[in-house]
Motif scaffolding. Sequence first.
Motif, mmCIF file in Angstrom:
data_model
loop_
_atom_site.group_PDB
_atom_site.id
_atom_site.type_symbol
_atom_site.label_atom_id
_atom_site.label_comp_id
_atom_site.label_asym_id
_atom_site.label_seq_id
_atom_site.Cartn_x
_atom_site.Cartn_y
_atom_site.Cartn_z
ATOM 1 N N THR A 33 24.747 25.614 37.074
ATOM 2 C CA THR A 33 25.769 26.615 36.869
ATOM 3 C C THR A 33 25.719 26.732 34.863
ATOM 4 O O THR A 33 26.114 25.440 34.244
ATOM 5 N N MET A 34 26.039 27.882 34.640
ATOM 6 C CA MET A 34 25.786 27.521 32.904
ATOM 7 C C MET A 34 27.185 28.270 32.995
ATOM 8 O O MET A 34 27.448 29.565 33.226
ATOM 9 N N ARG A 35 28.228 27.951 31.777
ATOM 10 C CA ARG A 35 29.255 28.273 31.297
ATOM 11 C C ARG A 35 29.385 28.917 29.776
ATOM 12 O O ARG A 35 29.079 27.838 29.358
ATOM 13 N N ALA A 49 32.969 33.436 30.554
ATOM 14 C CA ALA A 49 31.997 33.711 31.472
ATOM 15 C C ALA A 49 31.069 32.469 32.282
ATOM 16 O O ALA A 49 30.661 31.256 31.850
ATOM 17 N N THR A 50 30.489 32.441 33.083
ATOM 18 C CA THR A 50 29.716 32.120 34.213
ATOM 19 C C THR A 50 28.269 33.049 34.930
ATOM 20 O O THR A 50 28.582 34.350 34.448
ATOM 21 N N ILE A 51 27.489 32.217 34.979
ATOM 22 C CA ILE A 51 26.021 32.362 34.634
ATOM 23 C C ILE A 51 25.182 31.609 36.069
ATOM 24 O O ILE A 51 25.388 30.246 35.240
ATOM 25 N N TYR A 59 33.141 37.298 34.552
ATOM 26 C CA TYR A 59 33.643 37.221 33.687
ATOM 27 C C TYR A 59 35.612 36.966 33.649
ATOM 28 O O TYR A 59 35.974 37.391 34.953
ATOM 29 N N VAL A 60 36.330 36.558 32.692
ATOM 30 C CA VAL A 60 37.306 36.663 32.906
ATOM 31 C C VAL A 60 38.261 37.667 31.927
ATOM 32 O O VAL A 60 36.574 38.580 31.485
ATOM 33 N N ASP A 61 38.443 38.539 32.802
ATOM 34 C CA ASP A 61 39.212 39.913 33.027
ATOM 35 C C ASP A 61 39.047 40.638 31.669
ATOM 36 O O ASP A 61 38.768 41.388 31.030
#
Length: 119
Positions: A33-35, A49-51, A59-61
């Motif tokens: 995971t990458m952020r 954000a996270t992928i 994503y954060v809102d």
Amino acid sequence: QVQLAESGGGLVQPGGSLRLSCAASGSTSSISTMRWYRQVPGRERELVATITSDGSTNYVDSVKGRFTISRDSANTAVYLQMSSLKPEDTSVYYCNVDTISWSGVHNYWGQGTQVTVSS
């Protein structure tokens, strides 16, 4: 071990765009995971954000619809495309990754890159 180096920060006017890059080196094949995080002095670091390794994103809102996280297939880079930037997006942005290996899960941080949104 993984080393991370962010780039692409700078000064941009409200409504503008920036693309942050994070170059990974070392044991990149073990990256999962990458952020992207961000932090303003005096406040807690915020997950932006996270992928995941299969490309799922979150994503954060406050940035949904404006920011896009992506990664290259070789696990050597993660990007954050930021559009419609607002003054409240001003922060130091940090790259963060997890690695998975025989020794377990490890987490790594970059040094950060400053983003300033101001007219």
